[in-house]
Enzyme design. Structure first.
Site, PDB file in Angstrom:
ATOM      1  CG  ASN A 167      33.484 -28.839  27.073  1.00  0.00           C
ATOM      2  OD1 ASN A 167      33.243 -27.707  26.668  1.00  0.00           O
ATOM      3  ND2 ASN A 167      32.710 -29.867  26.779  1.00  0.00           N
ATOM      4  CD  GLN A 223      29.967 -16.061  31.161  1.00  0.00           C
ATOM      5  OE1 GLN A 223      30.960 -16.507  31.681  1.00  0.00           O
ATOM      6  NE2 GLN A 223      29.436 -16.590  30.067  1.00  0.00           N
ATOM      7  N   GLY A 230      28.732 -25.187  33.486  1.00  0.00           N
ATOM      8  CA  GLY A 230      30.077 -25.668  33.763  1.00  0.00           C
ATOM      9  C   GLY A 230      31.159 -24.673  33.379  1.00  0.00           C
ATOM     10  CG  ASP A 231      34.791 -22.012  33.538  1.00  0.00           C
ATOM     11  OD1 ASP A 231      34.522 -21.348  32.534  1.00  0.00           O
ATOM     12  OD2 ASP A 231      35.920 -21.978  34.073  1.00  0.00           O
ATOM     13  CB  SER A 264      24.064 -21.998  28.263  1.00  0.00           C
ATOM     14  OG  SER A 264      25.046 -22.907  28.701  1.00  0.00           O
ATOM     15  CE  LYS A 320      23.264 -20.222  31.207  1.00  0.00           C
ATOM     16  NZ  LYS A 320      24.124 -20.946  32.201  1.00  0.00           N
ATOM     17  CB  THR A 370      32.865 -23.713  24.334  1.00  0.00           C
ATOM     18  OG1 THR A 370      31.797 -23.695  25.279  1.00  0.00           O
ATOM     19  CG2 THR A 370      33.743 -22.500  24.551  1.00  0.00           C
ATOM     20  CE  LYS A 395      32.917 -18.811  34.613  1.00  0.00           C
ATOM     21  NZ  LYS A 395      32.805 -18.948  33.146  1.00  0.00           N
ATOM     22  CE  LYS A 426      32.525 -15.523  27.570  1.00  0.00           C
ATOM     23  NZ  LYS A 426      33.023 -16.808  28.152  1.00  0.00           N
TER      24      LYS A 426
HETATM   25  P1  NDP Z   1      38.137 -28.351  31.466  1.00  0.00           P
HETATM   26  O1  NDP Z   1      38.207 -28.505  32.930  1.00  0.00           O
HETATM   27  O2  NDP Z   1      37.311 -29.289  30.668  1.00  0.00           O
HETATM   28  O3  NDP Z   1      39.611 -28.379  30.832  1.00  0.00           O
HETATM   29  C1  NDP Z   1      40.575 -27.464  31.230  1.00  0.00           C
HETATM   30  C2  NDP Z   1      41.874 -27.785  30.501  1.00  0.00           C
HETATM   31  O4  NDP Z   1      42.813 -26.737  30.740  1.00  0.00           O
HETATM   32  C3  NDP Z   1      42.542 -29.053  30.989  1.00  0.00           C
HETATM   33  O5  NDP Z   1      43.284 -29.617  29.952  1.00  0.00           O
HETATM   34  C4  NDP Z   1      43.443 -28.538  32.109  1.00  0.00           C
HETATM   35  O6  NDP Z   1      44.545 -29.375  32.384  1.00  0.00           O
HETATM   36  C5  NDP Z   1      43.916 -27.221  31.529  1.00  0.00           C
HETATM   37  N1  NDP Z   1      44.178 -26.281  32.639  1.00  0.00           N
HETATM   38  C6  NDP Z   1      43.275 -25.787  33.521  1.00  0.00           C
HETATM   39  N2  NDP Z   1      43.861 -24.994  34.426  1.00  0.00           N
HETATM   40  C7  NDP Z   1      45.152 -24.987  34.110  1.00  0.00           C
HETATM   41  C8  NDP Z   1      46.271 -24.340  34.665  1.00  0.00           C
HETATM   42  N3  NDP Z   1      46.171 -23.529  35.737  1.00  0.00           N
HETATM   43  N4  NDP Z   1      47.473 -24.544  34.053  1.00  0.00           N
HETATM   44  C9  NDP Z   1      47.576 -25.347  32.959  1.00  0.00           C
HETATM   45  N5  NDP Z   1      46.534 -25.993  32.390  1.00  0.00           N
HETATM   46  C10 NDP Z   1      45.357 -25.810  32.949  1.00  0.00           C
HETATM   47  O7  NDP Z   1      37.673 -26.839  31.226  1.00  0.00           O
HETATM   48  P2  NDP Z   1      37.034 -26.182  29.918  1.00  0.00           P
HETATM   49  O8  NDP Z   1      37.586 -26.805  28.685  1.00  0.00           O
HETATM   50  O9  NDP Z   1      35.580 -26.112  30.115  1.00  0.00           O
HETATM   51  O10 NDP Z   1      37.584 -24.685  30.052  1.00  0.00           O
HETATM   52  C11 NDP Z   1      38.794 -24.243  29.433  1.00  0.00           C
HETATM   53  C12 NDP Z   1      38.769 -22.728  29.297  1.00  0.00           C
HETATM   54  O11 NDP Z   1      37.659 -22.350  28.473  1.00  0.00           O
HETATM   55  C13 NDP Z   1      38.589 -21.949  30.596  1.00  0.00           C
HETATM   56  O12 NDP Z   1      39.285 -20.730  30.480  1.00  0.00           O
HETATM   57  C14 NDP Z   1      37.094 -21.655  30.628  1.00  0.00           C
HETATM   58  O13 NDP Z   1      36.792 -20.526  31.415  1.00  0.00           O
HETATM   59  C15 NDP Z   1      36.847 -21.399  29.153  1.00  0.00           C
HETATM   60  N6  NDP Z   1      35.469 -21.529  28.687  1.00  0.00           N
HETATM   61  C16 NDP Z   1      34.754 -22.666  28.923  1.00  0.00           C
HETATM   62  C17 NDP Z   1      33.469 -22.774  28.425  1.00  0.00           C
HETATM   63  C18 NDP Z   1      32.659 -24.014  28.588  1.00  0.00           C
HETATM   64  O14 NDP Z   1      31.545 -24.046  28.060  1.00  0.00           O
HETATM   65  N7  NDP Z   1      33.149 -25.047  29.237  1.00  0.00           N
HETATM   66  C19 NDP Z   1      32.827 -21.656  27.706  1.00  0.00           C
HETATM   67  C20 NDP Z   1      33.702 -20.546  27.446  1.00  0.00           C
HETATM   68  C21 NDP Z   1      34.964 -20.498  27.945  1.00  0.00           C
HETATM   69  P3  NDP Z   1      44.516 -30.280  33.730  1.00  0.00           P
HETATM   70  O15 NDP Z   1      43.469 -31.316  33.496  1.00  0.00           O
HETATM   71  O16 NDP Z   1      45.902 -30.824  33.824  1.00  0.00           O
HETATM   72  O17 NDP Z   1      44.178 -29.340  34.856  1.00  0.00           O
HETATM   73  O1  2IT Z   2      32.875 -18.968  30.211  1.00  0.00           O
HETATM   74  C1  2IT Z   2      31.775 -19.363  29.783  1.00  0.00           C
HETATM   75  O2  2IT Z   2      31.137 -18.733  28.929  1.00  0.00           O
HETATM   76  C2  2IT Z   2      31.247 -20.631  30.297  1.00  0.00           C
HETATM   77  N1  2IT Z   2      31.911 -21.291  31.096  1.00  0.00           N
HETATM   78  C3  2IT Z   2      29.880 -21.107  29.885  1.00  0.00           C
HETATM   79  C4  2IT Z   2      28.802 -20.418  30.677  1.00  0.00           C
HETATM   80  C5  2IT Z   2      27.410 -20.930  30.469  1.00  0.00           C
HETATM   81  O3  2IT Z   2      26.539 -20.436  31.212  1.00  0.00           O
HETATM   82  O4  2IT Z   2      27.156 -21.775  29.608  1.00  0.00           O
END
Ligand code: NDP
Ligand code: 2IT
Length: 448
Positions: free
Chosen positions: A245, A115, A169-170, A380, A94, A214, A130, A118
């Protein structure tokens, strides 16, 4: 550098370096966990004897594939797709899919490794994995994103299944992409197997609260940290990096609990709004128009800073919610100088090792991502549970479960850190609590 490792773990880490050359993020993620396992090795030597630690560092399966698709000009584009199925001791693999040009095997492996632990911390029956691609969704039309997702799933589907591997997603993968991926999976397999992907839309098998989970979960976790210090979010200045997100819903929950989010960012820079960032505007820019954060300042009393670091903005609570290694030692030193009290990772591994050291030595309360951002994957797992029982729960019921899960994770990090003689060390607590659950299952399942 291996000097902080238990001597029994040095050869294991050296094997990781040798087997995975150039994968620096994966090296960093394994080092951090192995470093925390020092007291565990002395207490439970069977983990080394049965090569559990060595096995946990080697993915069960790694899939790399070509993703050809045709752009709007009729030209063929080629991307690379990945799925690393890291560990299935506790349940089906997952973990999310990331679409970003920086994606390569080392990023997918670091994320898959994190992961595992976590997911164990959530207490749900899910293993760790992943995936993703070096595809860049920025500037692509909906039709291009759809064709890419369909091509990606045309290979990936054979490796998935609700009892096998369940992506979500991520970065760069949200509701739109999950929709196209699920549509193609359904078409190829001729099965409405809702539990094969999570993060689905509410009308086609999705769960309430998954979008918010998240960010909300992160803030529920920090709230527990604050309560342990006899304080709350009320009146606190908070800086959240990113505006995707995780960042948006972390910011939303902070303001619901009485805090003020004064800054948000994207890869183009950051905005500061001393009165509190207006989230309806941010959602419109980011979720509806897929625009840039710089657009926020038009017609308002706020600043956009293109060069520089969001961590220069003074705050009591800092929530890095963008990407890996976005908060280094220099940024950590600035935060400390400006009086930060709490840093909690919404992103995966956003703080460098040197950054973490600076914060820890300054006595800042620090929550690692594998504990603090586990609310997304936990919800999830709740989505999978609803799909399996062909049921759907209300927002309140699901949100209450998320809150309980985050309180549970906080409790097990705290208790484990105390048990191993490191009270208040949430990094050690999270790594040890997650690891021992997976390791005990691996011992029971034999050498596989
Ligand atoms: P999104 O794609 O929704 O948003 C990512 C954000 O981070 C955007 O504002 C983006 O800016 C910025 N960003 C991404 N890459 C870079 C980079 N290389 N340098 C600077 N800014 C960057 O992703 P999420 O919000 O889903 O994910 C954010 C973090 O949270 C990640 O580390 C992800 O692994 C983690 N995460 C996500 C989960 C989920 O459920 N979605 C769960 C747990 C952890 P821009 O648009 O300009 O690229
Ligand atoms: O980093 C993370 O935990 C996620 N992007 C969510 C993974 C999931 O299966 O919901």
């Amino acid at each position: 550098m291996t000097n902080d490792l238990h001597p029994a773990l040095v050869p294991i880490y050296e094997t990781v370096l040798r087997r995975n050359p150039g994968e620096t993020e994966f090296h960093q993620a394994t080092y951090e966990v192995l470093e925390s396992l020092r007291p565990v090795v002395d207490k439970r030597p069977e983990y080394v004897e049965a090569s559990v630690i060595e096995r946990i560092c080697e993915p069960e399966r790694q899939i790399i594939f070509r993703v050809p698709w045709v752009d709007d000009r009729g030209k063929c584009q080629i991307n690379r797709g990945f799925r690393v199925e890291f560990n299935s001791a506790l349940g089906p693999y997952k973990g999310g899919l990331r679409f970003h040009p920086s994606v390569y095997l080392g990023i997918v492996k670091f994320l898959g490794f994190e992961q595992i632990f976590k997911n164990a911390l959530t207490g749900k029956p899910i293993g760790g994995g992943k995936g993703g691609s070096d595809f860049d969704p920025k500037g692509k039309s909906d039709a291009e994103v759809m064709r890419f997702c369909q091509s990606f799933m045309t290979e990936l589907y054979r490796h998935l299944g609700e009892y096998t591997d369940v992506p979500a997603g991520d970065i760069g993968v949200g509701g739109r992409e999950i929709g196209y991926l699920f549509g193609q999976y359904k078409r190829i397999t001729n099965r409405y197997e809702a539990g094969v992907l999570t993060g689905k839309g509410l009308t086609w098998g999705g769960s309430q609260v998954r979008t918010e989970a998240t960010g909300y979960g992160l803030v529920y976790f920090v709230n527990e940290m604050l309560l342990a210090e006899n304080t709350t979010f009320e009146g606190k200045r908070v800086v959240v990096s990113g505006s995707g997100n995780v960042a948006i819903y972390a910011a939303e929950k902070v303001s619901q609990l009485g805090g003020t989010v004064v800054a948000l960012s994207d890869s183009g820079g950051y905005v500061v709004d001393e009165g509190g960032v207006d989230l309806d505007t941010i959602k419109d820019i980011k979720e509806v128009r897929r625009g840039r954060i710089s657009e926020y300042v038009q017609g308002r009393n706020a600043r956009f800073i293109e060069d520089g670091s969001i961590w220069d903005v003074p705050c009591e609570i800092a929530l890095p919610c963008a990407t890996q290694n976005e908060l280094d030692d220099a940024a950590a030193a600035t935060l400390v100088r400006n009086g930060v009290r709490v840093v909690a990772e919404g992103a995966n591994m956003p703080t460098t090792q040197a950054g973490t050291r600076v914060l820890r030595e300054a006595g800042v309360k620090f929550a690692p991502g594998k504990a603090a951002n586990a609310g997304g994957v936990a919800t999830s797992a709740l989505e999978m549970q609803q799909n399996a029982s062909r049921d759907s729960w209300s927002f309140e019921t699901t949100d209450d479960r998320l809150k309980e899960i985050m309180q549970g994770i906080f409790g097990s990090c705290m208790m484990t850190a105390e048990e191993y003689g490191m009270p208040g060390d949430y990094v050690a607590g999270a790594n040890i609590a997650g690891f021992t659950q997976v390791a005990d299952a691996m011992l029971a399942l034999g050498i596989i």
